[in-house]
Design a protein around this motif. Structure first.
Motif, short mmCIF file in Angstrom:
data_model
loop_
_atom_site.label_atom_id
_atom_site.label_comp_id
_atom_site.label_asym_id
_atom_site.label_seq_id
_atom_site.Cartn_x
_atom_site.Cartn_y
_atom_site.Cartn_z
N PHE A 1 0.84 -1.22 0.00
CA PHE A 1 0.00 0.00 0.00
C PHE A 1 0.87 1.26 0.00
CE2 PHE A 1 -3.50 -2.76 1.81
CZ PHE A 1 -4.37 -2.57 0.75
N LYS A 2 1.95 1.23 0.76
CA LYS A 2 2.81 2.41 0.83
C LYS A 2 3.49 2.67 -0.53
CE LYS A 2 5.18 1.35 4.50
NZ LYS A 2 6.08 1.35 5.66
N GLU A 3 3.99 1.61 -1.15
CA GLU A 3 4.68 1.78 -2.45
C GLU A 3 3.72 2.28 -3.53
OE1 GLU A 3 6.87 -1.69 -3.67
OE2 GLU A 3 8.11 -1.65 -1.87
N TYR A 4 2.51 1.72 -3.53
CA TYR A 4 1.54 2.12 -4.56
C TYR A 4 1.10 3.57 -4.33
CZ TYR A 4 -0.67 -0.46 -8.40
OH TYR A 4 -0.97 -0.99 -9.63
N ASN A 5 0.98 3.92 -3.06
CA ASN A 5 0.58 5.29 -2.74
C ASN A 5 1.65 6.28 -3.20
OD1 ASN A 5 -1.04 7.34 -1.57
ND2 ASN A 5 0.31 7.34 0.22
N GLU A 6 2.91 5.92 -3.01
CA GLU A 6 3.99 6.81 -3.45
C GLU A 6 3.98 6.99 -4.95
OE1 GLU A 6 7.98 5.82 -2.04
OE2 GLU A 6 7.16 6.06 -0.01
N LYS A 7 3.71 5.91 -5.64
CA LYS A 7 3.75 5.95 -7.10
C LYS A 7 2.45 6.48 -7.71
CE LYS A 7 6.66 4.12 -10.33
NZ LYS A 7 7.66 3.10 -10.48
N LYS A 8 1.32 6.10 -7.11
CA LYS A 8 0.04 6.39 -7.78
C LYS A 8 -0.97 7.15 -6.89
CE LYS A 8 0.43 2.31 -10.68
NZ LYS A 8 -0.22 1.75 -11.84
N GLN A 9 -0.52 7.61 -5.72
CA GLN A 9 -1.40 8.37 -4.80
C GLN A 9 -2.73 7.64 -4.54
OE1 GLN A 9 0.17 10.29 -7.57
NE2 GLN A 9 1.78 10.22 -6.01
N THR A 10 -2.63 6.36 -4.18
CA THR A 10 -3.85 5.56 -3.96
C THR A 10 -4.32 5.62 -2.50
OG1 THR A 10 -2.27 3.72 -3.98
CG2 THR A 10 -3.76 3.89 -5.84
N GLY A 11 -3.58 6.31 -1.64
CA GLY A 11 -3.99 6.44 -0.23
C GLY A 11 -3.58 5.22 0.59
N LEU A 12 -3.81 5.31 1.89
CA LEU A 12 -3.40 4.23 2.80
C LEU A 12 -4.59 3.78 3.65
CD1 LEU A 12 -0.03 5.78 4.03
CD2 LEU A 12 -0.31 3.85 2.44
N PRO A 13 -4.76 2.48 3.83
CA PRO A 13 -5.86 2.01 4.69
C PRO A 13 -5.42 1.90 6.15
CG PRO A 13 -4.76 0.13 3.69
CD PRO A 13 -4.00 1.36 3.25
N GLU A 14 -6.39 1.83 7.06
CA GLU A 14 -6.08 1.38 8.43
C GLU A 14 -5.80 -0.11 8.32
OE1 GLU A 14 -9.43 1.99 11.02
OE2 GLU A 14 -9.48 4.14 10.58
N MET A 15 -4.72 -0.57 8.93
CA MET A 15 -4.38 -1.99 8.89
C MET A 15 -4.86 -2.65 10.18
SD MET A 15 -2.72 -2.37 6.00
CE MET A 15 -1.86 -3.90 6.19
N ARG A 16 -5.80 -3.57 10.05
CA ARG A 16 -6.35 -4.25 11.24
C ARG A 16 -6.08 -5.75 11.11
NH1 ARG A 16 -9.03 -1.02 14.56
NH2 ARG A 16 -9.22 1.11 13.80
N GLY A 17 -5.19 -6.26 11.96
CA GLY A 17 -4.77 -7.65 11.91
C GLY A 17 -5.36 -8.45 13.05
N PHE A 18 -5.71 -9.71 12.79
CA PHE A 18 -6.35 -10.54 13.81
C PHE A 18 -5.63 -11.86 14.01
CE2 PHE A 18 -9.37 -7.41 12.68
CZ PHE A 18 -9.96 -7.08 13.90
N GLU A 19 -5.20 -12.07 15.26
CA GLU A 19 -4.66 -13.37 15.67
C GLU A 19 -5.81 -14.20 16.24
OE1 GLU A 19 -1.64 -11.48 18.43
OE2 GLU A 19 -0.28 -12.76 17.25
N ALA A 20 -5.56 -15.52 16.37
CA ALA A 20 -6.53 -16.35 17.10
C ALA A 20 -6.23 -16.21 18.58
CB ALA A 20 -6.39 -17.80 16.65
N GLU A 21 -7.27 -16.23 19.39
CA GLU A 21 -7.12 -15.97 20.83
C GLU A 21 -6.03 -16.85 21.47
OE1 GLU A 21 -10.45 -17.11 23.29
OE2 GLU A 21 -10.03 -15.52 24.74
N GLY A 22 -6.03 -18.14 21.09
CA GLY A 22 -5.08 -19.07 21.72
C GLY A 22 -3.66 -18.95 21.22
#
Ligand code: F0G
Length: 354
Positions: A199-220
């Protein structure tokens, strides 16, 4: 429309591809981005899934593996090695065989989904099960690759991350910009690292913006969320049963600098999302993948993901990889009938399919 030729060809300007790099391909990438029409309406968001199970070996690992194996071959390596919860080993074995390399895979005993093991067998990998978990297996292969002439193709190999970042490019191309929120399962944390880089590289090249990154682990196996190594991780989502993620710091960095978060979901929430997605939208993704859908549901309830947001959930692997979990989480079994049309009609009128 020209024929898709695989990631090394399509994205060579963004990848470490030079004139000596073999243009290895199983036509990976170009996976569907599907809008969840019914669930979007129900939840009040604009939700999409990136269906990585449509890759040649049925998971996102093909994106990184095509790059890592091509570079191994370019550098003259004859053997690749990896630790895996199943998908990395399937991809390594496939691309290894395509490139004419020897593939050695190390997996945790008894914790690999059936389809993934079948793939490694069919692609002709040399398979070793260790009496330990993924983290133990990774420690072993890291050490071996330092002293033996073998190339490590786990996501600590930077070429893996390079290949995997292309999924972020495809999402931006399909939507015309980055989504507001990217929701992704987290195991060893290579993929969240790769998407953020993409996302960062594409944004630099094409101004596509950046998303909030939300990652999910399993509880255990939520090492990052708990901020401690988990020596005996446990979850129904065997793909992400990892207690000491190799790209831990990079995952935290992606979440923090994007105004997102690393969170966890329970096994019950994963199974609920797994069934809901298949029944409501006709999309069958493996349990580990559905940590993303479960995470979206959790953070819509908590308000961390806002109504009206444009959200992409990454579905990392195909549901067919793990038939055992599918069959054991659903109690409905096919009804056995005599070979008789009248009896059959009687049954469907009675509403057995309702
Ligand atoms: N989803 C699936 C289906 C996976 O197989 C994995 C990781 C992940 C999510 C998590 O991705 O590790 O980059 O954070 N599978 C690895 C393997 C560990 O060996 O196949 P991650």
């Amino acid at each position: 429309m020209s024929r898709w030729k695989g990631l090394l060809h399509e994205y060579k300007e963004f990848l470490p591809v030079n004139e000596n790099t073999p243009m290895l391909s199983l036509n990976e990438g170009n996976t569907p981005l599907i809008r969840l029409d019914t669930l979007s309406e129900k939840w009040g968001v604009d939700a999409y899934v990136k269906v990585e199970g449509a890759n040649p070996t049925g998971s996102f690992k093909d994106r990184g593996m095509v790059m890592a194996v091509a570079k191994a071959k370019e550098e003259g390596s004859k053997t690749i090695i990896c630790a895996s919860t199943g998908n990395t080993s399937a991809a390594a074995a496939a691309y290894g065989s395509r490139a004419g390399l020897r593939s050695i895979i190390v997996i945790p005993e008894g914790k690999i989904a059936l389809g993934k093991l079948a793939q490694a067998v069919m692609y002709g990998a040399e398979i070793f099960e260790i009496e330990g978990n993924f983290d133990d297996a990774l420690t072993i292969v890291r050490k071996i690759s330092e002293v033996e002439p073998v190339t490590l193709v786990n996501s600590v190999n930077p070429y893996r991350i390079e290949g995997q970042k292309t999924a972020a490019f495809e999402i931006c191309d399909a939507l015309g910009k980055a989504p507001d929120v990217l929701v992704i399962p987290v195991g060893n944390a290579g993929n969240i690292t790769a998407y953020w880089k993409g996302f960062k590289e594409y944004n630099e090249k094409k101004q596509t913006g950046l998303p909030e990154m939300r990652g999910f682990e399993a509880e255990g196996s939520a090492a990052i969320v708990r901020n401690e190594i988990i020596p005996n991780p446990e979850t129904i989502a065997t793909a992400i049963r990892i207690g000491n993620p190799a790209s831990w710091k990079q995952a935290v960095e992606a979440a923090e600098s994007s105004n997102g978060a690393i969170d966890y979901v329970t096994d019950d929430e994963i199974v609920e999302a797994y069934q809901l997605l298949a029944r409501t939208e006709g999309i069958f993704a493996e349990p580990g993948s559905c940590a993303s859908i479960a995470g979206l549901i959790k953070q819509l309830k908590s308000g961390e993901i806002k109504k009206g947001a444009q959200v992409v959930c990454v579905l990392t692997g195909n549901g067919l990889k793990d038939p055992t979990t599918a069959m054991s989480t659903i109690s409905v079994k096919p009804t056995v009938l005599p070979n008789d049309e009248a009896v059959f009609r009687e049954h469907i009128r009675g509403g057995v399919f309702q």
